[in-house]
Design a protein around this motif. Structure first.
Motif, PDB file in Angstrom:
ATOM      1  N   ASP A 156       0.857  -1.180   0.000  1.00 28.04           N
ATOM      2  CA  ASP A 156       0.000   0.000   0.000  1.00 28.04           C
ATOM      3  C   ASP A 156       0.892   1.228   0.000  1.00 28.04           C
ATOM      4  N   VAL A 157       0.729   2.094  -1.007  1.00 29.51           N
ATOM      5  CA  VAL A 157       1.502   3.330  -1.108  1.00 29.51           C
ATOM      6  C   VAL A 157       0.530   4.488  -1.002  1.00 29.51           C
ATOM      7  N   GLN A 158       0.805   5.429  -0.123  1.00 28.54           N
ATOM      8  CA  GLN A 158      -0.075   6.577   0.028  1.00 28.54           C
ATOM      9  C   GLN A 158       0.111   7.515  -1.157  1.00 28.54           C
ATOM     10  N   GLY A 159      -0.996   7.979  -1.703  1.00 32.78           N
ATOM     11  CA  GLY A 159      -0.958   8.916  -2.820  1.00 32.78           C
ATOM     12  C   GLY A 159      -1.395   8.268  -4.116  1.00 32.78           C
ATOM     13  N   ASP A 160      -1.694   9.129  -5.101  1.00 29.75           N
ATOM     14  CA  ASP A 160      -2.135   8.678  -6.425  1.00 29.75           C
ATOM     15  C   ASP A 160      -0.931   8.608  -7.351  1.00 29.75           C
ATOM     16  N   ILE A 161      -0.302   7.452  -7.408  1.00 29.71           N
ATOM     17  CA  ILE A 161       0.874   7.265  -8.264  1.00 29.71           C
ATOM     18  C   ILE A 161       0.590   6.204  -9.323  1.00 29.71           C
ATOM     19  N   LEU A 162      -0.661   6.063  -9.673  1.00 35.01           N
ATOM     20  CA  LEU A 162      -1.114   4.966 -10.522  1.00 35.01           C
ATOM     21  C   LEU A 162      -0.334   4.879 -11.833  1.00 35.01           C
ATOM     22  N   TYR A 163      -0.152   5.998 -12.532  1.00 36.53           N
ATOM     23  CA  TYR A 163       0.474   5.936 -13.855  1.00 36.53           C
ATOM     24  C   TYR A 163       1.988   6.107 -13.798  1.00 36.53           C
ATOM     25  N   ASP A 164       2.517   6.675 -12.728  1.00 36.22           N
ATOM     26  CA  ASP A 164       3.965   6.828 -12.593  1.00 36.22           C
ATOM     27  C   ASP A 164       4.633   5.536 -12.156  1.00 36.22           C
ATOM     28  N   ILE A 165       3.874   4.666 -11.533  1.00 35.89           N
ATOM     29  CA  ILE A 165       4.454   3.468 -10.930  1.00 35.89           C
ATOM     30  C   ILE A 165       4.896   2.433 -11.973  1.00 35.89           C
ATOM     31  N   VAL A 166       4.239   2.409 -13.128  1.00 35.61           N
ATOM     32  CA  VAL A 166       4.576   1.413 -14.160  1.00 35.61           C
ATOM     33  C   VAL A 166       6.009   1.608 -14.636  1.00 35.61           C
ATOM     34  N   GLU A 167       6.363   2.850 -14.940  1.00 30.63           N
ATOM     35  CA  GLU A 167       7.714   3.149 -15.406  1.00 30.63           C
ATOM     36  C   GLU A 167       8.744   2.821 -14.321  1.00 30.63           C
ATOM     37  N   PHE A 168       8.415   3.144 -13.067  1.00 31.32           N
ATOM     38  CA  PHE A 168       9.335   2.865 -11.966  1.00 31.32           C
ATOM     39  C   PHE A 168       9.548   1.367 -11.784  1.00 31.32           C
ATOM     40  N   ILE A 169       8.482   0.587 -11.872  1.00 31.31           N
ATOM     41  CA  ILE A 169       8.600  -0.865 -11.691  1.00 31.31           C
ATOM     42  C   ILE A 169       9.454  -1.480 -12.795  1.00 31.31           C
ATOM     43  N   THR A 170       9.209  -1.099 -14.054  1.00 33.64           N
ATOM     44  CA  THR A 170       9.962  -1.699 -15.168  1.00 33.64           C
ATOM     45  C   THR A 170      11.431  -1.270 -15.159  1.00 33.64           C
ATOM     46  N   GLU A 171      11.729  -0.053 -14.669  1.00 32.38           N
ATOM     47  CA  GLU A 171      13.127   0.390 -14.599  1.00 32.38           C
ATOM     48  C   GLU A 171      13.858  -0.260 -13.424  1.00 32.38           C
ATOM     49  N   THR A 172      13.191  -0.344 -12.285  1.00 30.37           N
ATOM     50  CA  THR A 172      13.828  -0.869 -11.077  1.00 30.37           C
ATOM     51  C   THR A 172      14.011  -2.385 -11.145  1.00 30.37           C
ATOM     52  N   TRP A 173      13.021  -3.087 -11.639  1.00 26.02           N
ATOM     53  CA  TRP A 173      13.075  -4.540 -11.733  1.00 26.02           C
ATOM     54  C   TRP A 173      12.881  -4.946 -13.201  1.00 26.02           C
ATOM     55  N   PRO A 174      13.970  -5.128 -13.935  1.00 26.66           N
ATOM     56  CA  PRO A 174      13.861  -5.454 -15.364  1.00 26.66           C
ATOM     57  C   PRO A 174      13.206  -6.805 -15.652  1.00 26.66           C
ATOM     58  N   ASN A 175      13.141  -7.701 -14.655  1.00 33.61           N
ATOM     59  CA  ASN A 175      12.504  -9.002 -14.887  1.00 33.61           C
ATOM     60  C   ASN A 175      10.973  -8.909 -14.888  1.00 33.61           C
ATOM     61  N   VAL A 176      10.410  -7.716 -14.601  1.00 29.33           N
ATOM     62  CA  VAL A 176       8.956  -7.517 -14.662  1.00 29.33           C
ATOM     63  C   VAL A 176       8.639  -6.849 -16.003  1.00 29.33           C
ATOM     64  N   PRO A 177       8.092  -7.591 -16.976  1.00 28.14           N
ATOM     65  CA  PRO A 177       7.773  -6.984 -18.271  1.00 28.14           C
ATOM     66  C   PRO A 177       6.569  -6.050 -18.167  1.00 28.14           C
ATOM     67  N   GLU A 178       6.545  -5.044 -19.013  1.00 28.82           N
ATOM     68  CA  GLU A 178       5.456  -4.065 -18.967  1.00 28.82           C
ATOM     69  C   GLU A 178       4.117  -4.688 -19.320  1.00 28.82           C
ATOM     70  N   ASN A 179       4.122  -5.733 -20.158  1.00 31.66           N
ATOM     71  CA  ASN A 179       2.846  -6.376 -20.520  1.00 31.66           C
ATOM     72  C   ASN A 179       2.302  -7.275 -19.409  1.00 31.66           C
ATOM     73  N   ALA A 180       3.052  -7.407 -18.290  1.00 29.07           N
ATOM     74  CA  ALA A 180       2.563  -8.175 -17.146  1.00 29.07           C
ATOM     75  C   ALA A 180       1.987  -7.267 -16.062  1.00 29.07           C
ATOM     76  N   ILE A 181       1.896  -5.964 -16.348  1.00 35.08           N
ATOM     77  CA  ILE A 181       1.372  -5.003 -15.376  1.00 35.08           C
ATOM     78  C   ILE A 181      -0.029  -4.591 -15.813  1.00 35.08           C
ATOM     79  N   TYR A 182      -0.971  -4.661 -14.881  1.00 33.16           N
ATOM     80  CA  TYR A 182      -2.377  -4.330 -15.166  1.00 33.16           C
ATOM     81  C   TYR A 182      -2.890  -3.305 -14.159  1.00 33.16           C
ATOM     82  N   PHE A 183      -3.835  -2.486 -14.615  1.00 34.71           N
ATOM     83  CA  PHE A 183      -4.550  -1.559 -13.740  1.00 34.71           C
ATOM     84  C   PHE A 183      -5.934  -2.114 -13.490  1.00 34.71           C
ATOM     85  N   ILE A 184      -6.508  -1.787 -12.339  1.00 37.64           N
ATOM     86  CA  ILE A 184      -7.913  -2.103 -12.098  1.00 37.64           C
ATOM     87  C   ILE A 184      -8.665  -0.778 -12.149  1.00 37.64           C
TER      88      ILE A 184
END
Length: 193
Positions: A156-184
């Motif tokens: 749980d992260v406080q704040g609305d970082i919904l669209y910024d988080i995808v870029e951060f996840i793919t840069e920080t952890w290269p083993n997480v492909p962008e097509n494996a990230i989904y929004f609800i």
């Protein structure tokens, strides 16, 4: 005079030690099937029918695995295809084997405060406590690992970082492909890419 109530007789499985009608939800229903067919055929008529059909064709009932062309509406409810592994849940629902994916969801509380929830990072071998520290540091907010409603851990992260988080996840952890990230969004799972 009313008849005295008698205690309920429960038939317990000799394999998993659960009541026979709950064997299918036990740890290993495959091992219980032969015992259930022999001792409690009235509880699983589809299983007995499949066993008799297998005996007619000369096949042995092993794990109730059938090929895709044999799978039809007459297949027993507990059958699985070789192509995909499924799990039977209480209520007859069938759960497919999970593929690794990250789900990001924004929850609004008190009409203005937001919490961004990140689920599934652990499926990629990422330690959630380290990930929450990095997320909190990057977005200058509070981030913590909590148990979600399904008893799985999530961040749980406080704040609305919904669209910024995808870029951060793919840069920080290269083993997480962008097509494996989904929004609800609005109760639907939408690909982030």
């Amino acid at each position: 005079m009313a008849e005295k109530p008698r205690p309920v007789q429960v038939l317990y499985c000799a394999v998993c030690t659960l009541p026979a009608e709950y064997c299918e939800f036990g740890p290993d229903f495959e091992k219980c099937k032969p015992w259930v067919i022999q001792n409690a055929p009235h509880l699983y008529p589809d299983l007995v029918k499949a066993d008799k059909e297998a005996e007619k064709t000369g096949e042995k009932l092993q794990g109730m695995q059938i090929s895709g062309d044999q799978a039809d509406s007459t297949a027993p409810a507990g059958s699985v295809s070789k192509q995909e592994e499924v799990k039977r849940l209480p209520g007859g629902k069938i759960k497919k084997k999970e593929k690794p994916e990250v789900v990001v969801e924004k929850v609004v509380r008190n009409k203005r405060k937001c919490v961004t929830i990140v689920k599934g990072l652990d499926m990629f071998g990422i330690k959630l406590s380290d990930a929450s520290k990095k997320l909190g540091k990057k977005f200058a907010s509070g981030a913590s690992v909590v148990k979600g409603p399904t008893e799985k851990e999530q961040i749980d992260v406080q704040g609305d970082i919904l669209y910024d988080i995808v870029e951060f996840i793919t840069e920080t952890w290269p083993n997480v492909p962008e097509n494996a990230i989904y929004f609800i969004e609005d109760g639907r799972k939408v690909p982030a890419a």
